[in-house]
Design a protein around this motif. Structure first.
Motif, mmCIF file in Angstrom:
data_model
loop_
_atom_site.group_PDB
_atom_site.id
_atom_site.type_symbol
_atom_site.label_atom_id
_atom_site.label_comp_id
_atom_site.label_asym_id
_atom_site.label_seq_id
_atom_site.Cartn_x
_atom_site.Cartn_y
_atom_site.Cartn_z
ATOM 1 N N ALA A 31 -11.936 -6.517 -10.549
ATOM 2 C CA ALA A 31 -11.605 -7.261 -9.343
ATOM 3 C C ALA A 31 -12.425 -8.550 -9.316
ATOM 4 O O ALA A 31 -13.488 -8.633 -9.939
ATOM 5 C CB ALA A 31 -11.890 -6.421 -8.108
ATOM 6 N N SER A 38 -13.004 9.413 -9.003
ATOM 7 C CA SER A 38 -12.421 8.910 -7.769
ATOM 8 C C SER A 38 -10.938 8.584 -7.891
ATOM 9 O O SER A 38 -10.255 8.443 -6.877
ATOM 10 C CB SER A 38 -13.180 7.664 -7.296
ATOM 11 O OG SER A 38 -13.101 6.626 -8.252
ATOM 12 N N ASP A 49 -16.395 -8.791 -9.416
ATOM 13 C CA ASP A 49 -16.932 -7.488 -9.791
ATOM 14 C C ASP A 49 -17.013 -7.335 -11.301
ATOM 15 O O ASP A 49 -16.410 -8.093 -12.065
ATOM 16 C CB ASP A 49 -16.071 -6.364 -9.226
ATOM 17 C CG ASP A 49 -16.128 -6.267 -7.719
ATOM 18 O OD1 ASP A 49 -15.219 -5.653 -7.126
ATOM 19 O OD2 ASP A 49 -17.084 -6.801 -7.120
ATOM 20 N N LYS A 85 -3.827 1.554 -3.176
ATOM 21 C CA LYS A 85 -4.612 1.058 -2.059
ATOM 22 C C LYS A 85 -5.038 -0.374 -2.339
ATOM 23 O O LYS A 85 -5.044 -0.817 -3.486
ATOM 24 C CB LYS A 85 -5.862 1.934 -1.860
ATOM 25 C CG LYS A 85 -5.594 3.418 -1.741
ATOM 26 C CD LYS A 85 -6.899 4.195 -1.739
ATOM 27 C CE LYS A 85 -6.652 5.685 -1.665
ATOM 28 N NZ LYS A 85 -7.921 6.449 -1.697
ATOM 29 N N SER A 86 -5.430 -1.071 -1.299
ATOM 30 C CA SER A 86 -5.893 -2.437 -1.479
ATOM 31 C C SER A 86 -7.094 -2.502 -2.416
ATOM 32 O O SER A 86 -7.268 -3.487 -3.137
ATOM 33 C CB SER A 86 -6.239 -3.075 -0.138
ATOM 34 O OG SER A 86 -7.271 -2.368 0.523
ATOM 35 N N GLU A 87 -7.904 -1.449 -2.441
ATOM 36 C CA GLU A 87 -9.062 -1.394 -3.317
ATOM 37 C C GLU A 87 -8.696 -1.333 -4.798
ATOM 38 O O GLU A 87 -9.563 -1.539 -5.654
ATOM 39 C CB GLU A 87 -9.937 -0.175 -2.976
ATOM 40 C CG GLU A 87 -10.459 -0.171 -1.556
ATOM 41 C CD GLU A 87 -9.606 0.656 -0.618
ATOM 42 O OE1 GLU A 87 -10.157 1.582 0.016
ATOM 43 O OE2 GLU A 87 -8.393 0.367 -0.511
ATOM 44 N N ASP A 88 -7.434 -1.049 -5.100
ATOM 45 C CA ASP A 88 -6.977 -0.997 -6.481
ATOM 46 C C ASP A 88 -6.621 -2.376 -7.027
ATOM 47 O O ASP A 88 -6.313 -2.499 -8.213
ATOM 48 C CB ASP A 88 -5.768 -0.076 -6.615
ATOM 49 C CG ASP A 88 -6.083 1.367 -6.252
ATOM 50 O OD1 ASP A 88 -7.158 1.857 -6.641
ATOM 51 O OD2 ASP A 88 -5.244 2.001 -5.576
ATOM 52 N N THR A 89 -6.646 -3.375 -6.183
ATOM 53 C CA THR A 89 -6.328 -4.728 -6.618
ATOM 54 C C THR A 89 -7.324 -5.192 -7.676
ATOM 55 O O THR A 89 -8.536 -5.181 -7.452
ATOM 56 C CB THR A 89 -6.340 -5.693 -5.433
ATOM 57 O OG1 THR A 89 -5.280 -5.353 -4.534
ATOM 58 C CG2 THR A 89 -6.148 -7.128 -5.894
ATOM 59 N N ALA A 90 -6.811 -5.587 -8.824
ATOM 60 C CA ALA A 90 -7.645 -6.007 -9.941
ATOM 61 C C ALA A 90 -6.757 -6.435 -11.086
ATOM 62 O O ALA A 90 -5.545 -6.200 -11.076
ATOM 63 C CB ALA A 90 -8.558 -4.855 -10.401
ATOM 64 N N SER A 116 -2.785 -5.755 1.687
ATOM 65 C CA SER A 116 -3.570 -5.056 2.692
ATOM 66 C C SER A 116 -2.938 -5.173 4.062
ATOM 67 O O SER A 116 -2.007 -5.966 4.274
ATOM 68 C CB SER A 116 -4.995 -5.596 2.728
ATOM 69 O OG SER A 116 -4.996 -6.974 3.047
ATOM 70 N N THR A 151 -1.804 -6.486 -7.637
ATOM 71 C CA THR A 151 -2.210 -6.863 -6.289
ATOM 72 C C THR A 151 -1.564 -5.917 -5.292
ATOM 73 O O THR A 151 -0.333 -5.845 -5.208
ATOM 74 C CB THR A 151 -1.812 -8.307 -5.963
ATOM 75 O OG1 THR A 151 -2.436 -9.200 -6.891
ATOM 76 C CG2 THR A 151 -2.250 -8.676 -4.553
ATOM 77 N N PRO A 185 0.827 -1.209 0.000
ATOM 78 C CA PRO A 185 0.000 0.000 0.000
ATOM 79 C C PRO A 185 0.861 1.259 0.000
ATOM 80 O O PRO A 185 1.871 1.334 0.697
ATOM 81 C CB PRO A 185 -0.804 -0.121 1.292
ATOM 82 C CG PRO A 185 -0.844 -1.588 1.569
ATOM 83 C CD PRO A 185 0.486 -2.120 1.102
#
Length: 128
Positions: free
Chosen positions: A40, A63, A43, A87-92, A128, A125, A14
């Motif tokens: 992701a 965003s 999703d 960020k961890s939310e960017d993992t995809a 987190s 990846t 991160p």
């Protein structure tokens, strides 16, 4: 045969940065809008950013603007996505795609169904 190949995905902490590449072959990226998408697990594939090299147009999902930067290199027939402060939310899995720039004008943030040529994706990846 038009092709796109993504590269640069990796495992990152991160706050780290990555620069993804999208290399075109069999056609010039200058004549297309190039979109970046990500998906992701579980999703839907979603828009990230896009670029129209010939028109000097760059667009970002609200965003992500400020952390992600899209750019292109005509001589290398390559589009890049610089990703900072990850960020961890960017993992995809990150994909690039080509669409009809002349038809779309400046509005290259489009549904994935409207893009025509796709790469196979490169996984990112963020731990987190």
């Amino acid at each position: 045969q038009p092709q796109l190949v993504e590269s640069g995905g990796d495992l990152v902490q991160p706050g780290g940065s990555l620069k993804l590449s999208c290399v075109g072959s069999g056609f010039s990226l200058d004549h297309y809008a190039i979109g970046w998408f990500r998906q992701a697990p579980g999703d839907e594939r979603e828009d990230v950013a896009c670029i129209n090299l010939s028109g000097g147009i760059k667009k970002y999902v609200d965003s992500l603007e400020g952390r992600f930067t899209v750019s292109g290199d005509h001589d290398k027939n390559t589009v890049y996505l610089q990703m900072n402060s990850l960020k961890s939310e960017d993992t995809a899995v990150y994909y690039c795609a080509a669409g009809p720039a002349m038809a779309w004008g400046s509005n290259c943030l489009r549904s994935r169904e409207e893009y025509e040529v796709w790469g196979q994706g490169t996984p990112v990846t963020v731990l987190s």
